[in-house]
Write a protein that holds these residues in place. Structure first.
Motif, PDB file in Angstrom:
ATOM      1  N   VAL A   1      22.319 -50.104  10.253  1.00 55.88           N
ATOM      2  CA  VAL A   1      22.034 -49.450   8.971  1.00 55.88           C
ATOM      3  C   VAL A   1      21.283 -50.389   8.042  1.00 55.88           C
ATOM      4  CG1 VAL A   1      23.073 -48.410   6.929  1.00 55.88           C
ATOM      5  CG2 VAL A   1      24.008 -47.905   9.188  1.00 55.88           C
ATOM      6  N   LEU A   2      21.813 -51.602   7.879  1.00 56.56           N
ATOM      7  CA  LEU A   2      21.164 -52.560   6.991  1.00 56.56           C
ATOM      8  C   LEU A   2      19.969 -53.229   7.664  1.00 56.56           C
ATOM      9  CD1 LEU A   2      24.302 -54.272   5.394  1.00 56.56           C
ATOM     10  CD2 LEU A   2      23.029 -52.268   4.600  1.00 56.56           C
ATOM     11  N   GLY A   3      20.072 -53.438   8.975  1.00 65.46           N
ATOM     12  CA  GLY A   3      18.999 -54.126   9.699  1.00 65.46           C
ATOM     13  C   GLY A   3      17.711 -53.337   9.778  1.00 65.46           C
ATOM     14  N   GLY A   4      17.815 -52.009   9.896  1.00 63.30           N
ATOM     15  CA  GLY A   4      16.600 -51.201   9.941  1.00 63.30           C
ATOM     16  C   GLY A   4      15.792 -51.344   8.669  1.00 63.30           C
ATOM     17  N   SER A   5      16.467 -51.211   7.530  1.00 62.61           N
ATOM     18  CA  SER A   5      15.782 -51.372   6.242  1.00 62.61           C
ATOM     19  C   SER A   5      15.295 -52.803   6.051  1.00 62.61           C
ATOM     20  CB  SER A   5      16.737 -50.987   5.094  1.00 62.61           C
ATOM     21  OG  SER A   5      17.144 -49.640   5.199  1.00 62.61           O
ATOM     22  N   GLY A   6      16.105 -53.765   6.481  1.00 66.78           N
ATOM     23  CA  GLY A   6      15.727 -55.173   6.323  1.00 66.78           C
ATOM     24  C   GLY A   6      14.514 -55.553   7.140  1.00 66.78           C
ATOM     25  N   LEU A   7      14.482 -55.120   8.390  1.00 67.36           N
ATOM     26  CA  LEU A   7      13.324 -55.411   9.236  1.00 67.36           C
ATOM     27  C   LEU A   7      12.062 -54.774   8.660  1.00 67.36           C
ATOM     28  CD1 LEU A   7      14.846 -54.959  12.810  1.00 67.36           C
ATOM     29  CD2 LEU A   7      13.824 -57.060  11.904  1.00 67.36           C
ATOM     30  N   PHE A   8      12.202 -53.541   8.202  1.00 69.72           N
ATOM     31  CA  PHE A   8      11.044 -52.842   7.649  1.00 69.72           C
ATOM     32  C   PHE A   8      10.511 -53.565   6.407  1.00 69.72           C
ATOM     33  CE2 PHE A   8       8.978 -49.618   5.015  1.00 69.72           C
ATOM     34  CZ  PHE A   8       8.087 -49.067   5.929  1.00 69.72           C
ATOM     35  N   LEU A   9      11.395 -53.979   5.516  1.00 70.58           N
ATOM     36  CA  LEU A   9      10.965 -54.699   4.320  1.00 70.58           C
ATOM     37  C   LEU A   9      10.353 -56.047   4.675  1.00 70.58           C
ATOM     38  CD1 LEU A   9      13.786 -54.058   1.674  1.00 70.58           C
ATOM     39  CD2 LEU A   9      11.460 -53.144   1.693  1.00 70.58           C
ATOM     40  N   ALA A  10      10.951 -56.736   5.648  1.00 71.25           N
ATOM     41  CA  ALA A  10      10.416 -58.043   6.057  1.00 71.25           C
ATOM     42  C   ALA A  10       9.013 -57.893   6.640  1.00 71.25           C
ATOM     43  CB  ALA A  10      11.351 -58.692   7.072  1.00 71.25           C
ATOM     44  N   GLY A  11       8.804 -56.845   7.445  1.00 69.95           N
ATOM     45  CA  GLY A  11       7.477 -56.609   8.000  1.00 69.95           C
ATOM     46  C   GLY A  11       6.449 -56.294   6.941  1.00 69.95           C
ATOM     47  N   ASN A  12       6.827 -55.472   5.968  1.00 72.49           N
ATOM     48  CA  ASN A  12       5.912 -55.152   4.874  1.00 72.49           C
ATOM     49  C   ASN A  12       5.647 -56.359   3.985  1.00 72.49           C
ATOM     50  OD1 ASN A  12       5.051 -52.094   4.317  1.00 72.49           O
ATOM     51  ND2 ASN A  12       6.995 -52.099   5.434  1.00 72.49           N
ATOM     52  N   LEU A  13       6.662 -57.193   3.813  1.00 74.21           N
ATOM     53  CA  LEU A  13       6.482 -58.433   3.055  1.00 74.21           C
ATOM     54  C   LEU A  13       5.413 -59.303   3.717  1.00 74.21           C
ATOM     55  CD1 LEU A  13       7.719 -60.313   0.746  1.00 74.21           C
ATOM     56  CD2 LEU A  13       9.099 -61.298   2.586  1.00 74.21           C
ATOM     57  N   TRP A  14       5.497 -59.439   5.018  1.00 73.97           N
ATOM     58  CA  TRP A  14       4.526 -60.221   5.795  1.00 73.97           C
ATOM     59  C   TRP A  14       3.153 -59.570   5.731  1.00 73.97           C
ATOM     60  CZ3 TRP A  14       5.526 -61.581  11.674  1.00 73.97           C
ATOM     61  CH2 TRP A  14       4.534 -62.457  12.110  1.00 73.97           C
ATOM     62  N   PHE A  15       3.103 -58.267   5.999  1.00 71.61           N
ATOM     63  CA  PHE A  15       1.850 -57.523   6.034  1.00 71.61           C
ATOM     64  C   PHE A  15       1.126 -57.577   4.688  1.00 71.61           C
ATOM     65  CE2 PHE A  15       0.057 -53.037   5.629  1.00 71.61           C
ATOM     66  CZ  PHE A  15      -1.136 -53.343   6.266  1.00 71.61           C
ATOM     67  N   LYS A  16       1.846 -57.283   3.619  1.00 70.07           N
ATOM     68  CA  LYS A  16       1.223 -57.260   2.292  1.00 70.07           C
ATOM     69  C   LYS A  16       0.895 -58.668   1.806  1.00 70.07           C
ATOM     70  CE  LYS A  16       3.451 -52.907   1.038  1.00 70.07           C
ATOM     71  NZ  LYS A  16       4.451 -52.210   0.200  1.00 70.07           N
ATOM     72  N   GLY A  17       1.732 -59.637   2.167  1.00 67.99           N
ATOM     73  CA  GLY A  17       1.430 -61.015   1.811  1.00 67.99           C
ATOM     74  C   GLY A  17       0.166 -61.508   2.489  1.00 67.99           C
ATOM     75  N   ALA A  18      -0.019 -61.124   3.762  1.00 65.75           N
ATOM     76  CA  ALA A  18      -1.202 -61.553   4.508  1.00 65.75           C
ATOM     77  C   ALA A  18      -2.476 -60.922   3.973  1.00 65.75           C
ATOM     78  CB  ALA A  18      -1.037 -61.210   5.991  1.00 65.75           C
ATOM     79  N   THR A  19      -2.394 -59.673   3.518  1.00 65.71           N
ATOM     80  CA  THR A  19      -3.596 -58.960   3.098  1.00 65.71           C
ATOM     81  C   THR A  19      -3.872 -59.043   1.602  1.00 65.71           C
ATOM     82  OG1 THR A  19      -2.277 -56.913   2.996  1.00 65.71           O
ATOM     83  CG2 THR A  19      -3.531 -57.327   5.003  1.00 65.71           C
ATOM     84  N   SER A  20      -2.934 -59.599   0.831  1.00 63.59           N
ATOM     85  CA  SER A  20      -3.166 -59.751  -0.603  1.00 63.59           C
ATOM     86  C   SER A  20      -3.161 -61.204  -1.043  1.00 63.59           C
ATOM     87  CB  SER A  20      -2.097 -58.993  -1.402  1.00 63.59           C
ATOM     88  OG  SER A  20      -0.830 -59.600  -1.259  1.00 63.59           O
ATOM     89  N   GLY A  21      -2.656 -62.075  -0.174  1.00 62.47           N
ATOM     90  CA  GLY A  21      -2.573 -63.491  -0.527  1.00 62.47           C
ATOM     91  C   GLY A  21      -1.335 -63.833  -1.335  1.00 62.47           C
ATOM     92  N   ARG A  22      -0.505 -62.829  -1.616  1.00 68.40           N
ATOM     93  CA  ARG A  22       0.711 -63.050  -2.400  1.00 68.40           C
ATOM     94  C   ARG A  22       1.863 -62.236  -1.800  1.00 68.40           C
ATOM     95  NH1 ARG A  22      -1.247 -62.722  -8.750  1.00 68.40           N
ATOM     96  NH2 ARG A  22      -2.811 -64.399  -8.670  1.00 68.40           N
ATOM     97  N   LEU A  23       3.069 -62.773  -1.943  1.00 67.05           N
ATOM     98  CA  LEU A  23       4.243 -62.069  -1.455  1.00 67.05           C
ATOM     99  C   LEU A  23       4.764 -61.130  -2.542  1.00 67.05           C
ATOM    100  CD1 LEU A  23       6.169 -65.004   0.275  1.00 67.05           C
ATOM    101  CD2 LEU A  23       4.732 -63.262   1.364  1.00 67.05           C
ATOM    102  N   PRO A  24       5.019 -59.854  -2.210  1.00 65.42           N
ATOM    103  CA  PRO A  24       5.542 -58.925  -3.216  1.00 65.42           C
ATOM    104  C   PRO A  24       6.983 -59.271  -3.582  1.00 65.42           C
ATOM    105  CG  PRO A  24       5.402 -57.858  -1.081  1.00 65.42           C
ATOM    106  CD  PRO A  24       4.747 -59.192  -0.928  1.00 65.42           C
ATOM    107  N   LEU A  25       7.201 -59.570  -4.828  1.00 63.88           N
ATOM    108  CA  LEU A  25       8.522 -59.953  -5.312  1.00 63.88           C
ATOM    109  C   LEU A  25       9.538 -58.832  -5.129  1.00 63.88           C
ATOM    110  CD1 LEU A  25      10.150 -62.169  -6.724  1.00 63.88           C
ATOM    111  CD2 LEU A  25       9.416 -61.217  -8.922  1.00 63.88           C
ATOM    112  N   SER A  26       9.073 -57.598  -5.253  1.00 67.18           N
ATOM    113  CA  SER A  26       9.976 -56.454  -5.094  1.00 67.18           C
ATOM    114  C   SER A  26      10.603 -56.437  -3.702  1.00 67.18           C
ATOM    115  CB  SER A  26       9.212 -55.147  -5.332  1.00 67.18           C
ATOM    116  OG  SER A  26       8.102 -55.052  -4.459  1.00 67.18           O
ATOM    117  N   HIS A  27       9.815 -56.781  -2.690  1.00 66.59           N
ATOM    118  CA  HIS A  27      10.317 -56.777  -1.316  1.00 66.59           C
ATOM    119  C   HIS A  27      11.306 -57.923  -1.099  1.00 66.59           C
ATOM    120  CE1 HIS A  27       7.032 -54.014  -1.099  1.00 66.59           C
ATOM    121  NE2 HIS A  27       7.090 -53.880   0.204  1.00 66.59           N
TER     122      HIS A  27
END
Length: 396
Positions: A319-345
């Motif tokens: 339950v918690l891992g599904g949401s956590g993995l998804f947020l971690a992946g988006n954190l990586w993805f958005k950080g790589a394509t924007s040059g900054r890590l989203p604080l919200s994630h």
């Protein structure tokens, strides 16, 4: 006429519509709807540490064969007949691969491994031939890639003849070789390394292809909720679980598509070395995104079947891992394509970690509601920060 003038199976880079995703590519993706369904069901049916390891390995394999096909069709033109035939053959092999997933660590191991190796090696050799006399740098690059897949293929096939843990070890070695390939620039003695500056990929095409794959995964989560809900007697609790699973999936869709997808396409299109960025943002960063959605689908099944369960660490981890993995992946993805890590994630991941300390003392469906609320909180924070007057959404 020269060989160069006779054979041209590549996209016309820079021409109108050259980066569009074709209907055949969408047709090809239908096989992977089946793959994702098989993976989620396999994990739910064998939800043990060993079963999770096996499902994880197959998830890595399915993603790897799909993303390398997406890379190949970034250059190859699916409107050319030889490329169409190649993709249809890959679809057939992909169907065999998907059908073998439930018994991949039992009686169908060799079938799974054989289909996988044929897809990876066959597609890479085809692309190598397509680049011959067209692009010397890309021809050498795919020659290197083919070499890596041939070496890893030995371990895949050997593993197909082994049993139980021995098969798992052989296939882990095979995947480790393949995943090390891009990171090491596909170094091959005598052929050297690939140069990321020569990877003239279309960012728009890569972004759209990966977005469509995410849609496939989210679609599986929706189907799990709908199918399970339809098979169960109606009650207030099943309605709550159904609504929770659906809203969680919608929140995932929003987090990925509202800001991540289009920004990634724009950034890569204007990047000096688009291949290097695409390798990080798409080839690697999407793995936890994919895994998170699959685990989320499994968690929804568990919430339907055991809503009042407490104290089960493994089930709660889904339950918690599904949401956590998804947020971690988006954190990586958005950080790589924007040059900054989203604080919200980052904040969302912290909240999920804090929830883990109390999750064992609450019922499963309540943990699902809280995990969904975390996703909504992250989505609202990101939206407010990037569209309103608030600041502080990203950190260096």
């Amino acid at each position: 006429m020269t060989g160069k003038s006779k054979r041209n199976w590549l996209r016309a880079k820079g021409s109108p519509g050259s980066s569009r995703v074709t209907f055949l590519e969408l047709f090809f993706d239908l096989v992977f709807v089946f793959s994702i369904s098989q993976l989620s069901h396999a994990l739910a049916a064998h939800y043990t540490p060993l079963g999770a390891a096996e499902a994880g390995l197959m998830t890595f394999a399915v993603w790897w064969v799909w993303i390398f096909t997406a890379w190949a069709t970034n250059w190859l033109d699916p409107d050319k007949m030889p490329v169409r035939i190649m993709l249809v053959v890959l679809m057939l092999l992909g169907l065999v691969l998907s059908a073998s997933i439930p018994e991949a660590f039992a009686d169908k191991g060799l079938l799974f491994a054989g289909a996988y190796v044929l897809m990876q090696v066959g597609r890479s050799l085809f692309t190598t031939y397509a680049f011959k006399d067209r692009s010397a740098s890309n021809w050498r690059n795919f020659l290197r890639i083919s070499t890596w897949f041939i070496v890893s293929g030995v371990f895949w096939i050997v593993g197909g003849f082994l049993e139980h843990e021995a098969r798992l070890i052989a296939w882990v070695i095979a995947l480790a070789i393949e995943y090390a390939g891009p990171a090491s620039s596909f170094a091959v003695p005598g052929l050297g390394k690939s140069n990321a500056t020569e990877w003239d990929v279309s960012g728009a095409h890569m972004a759209e292809r990966c977005a469509l794959f995410v849609i496939i995964c989210l679609g599986e989560a929706v189907l799990v909720s709908g199918r399970t809900f339809s098979e169960m007697p109606f009650s207030k609790l099943t309605a709550v679980v159904f609504f929770t699973g659906f809203i969680g999936t919608v929140a995932m869709w929003w987090l990925y598509f509202r800001f991540g997808h289009e920004r990634a396409a724009h950034r890569i299109e204007h990047e000096e070395t688009p291949g290097s960025l695409a390798r990080q943002a798409f080839t690697y960063a999407h793995i936890p995104i994919l895994a998170g959605i699959i685990v989320h689908a499994v968690a929804v099944e568990f919430m339907f079947s055991h809503p009042h369960e407490t104290g089960n660490l493994g089930v709660m981890a889904s339950v918690l891992g599904g949401s956590g993995l998804f947020l971690a992946g988006n954190l990586w993805f958005k950080g790589a394509t924007s040059g900054r890590l989203p604080l919200s994630h980052l904040a969302g991941l912290v909240l999920l970690i804090l929830l883990a300390f109390v999750a064992l003392f609450i019922e499963l469906y309540l943990a699902g509601i809280l995990a969904t609320l975390v996703l909504i909180f992250v989505a609202a924070w990101e939206y407010r920060s990037l569209t309103g007057p608030a600041v502080g959404e990203t950190v260096h």
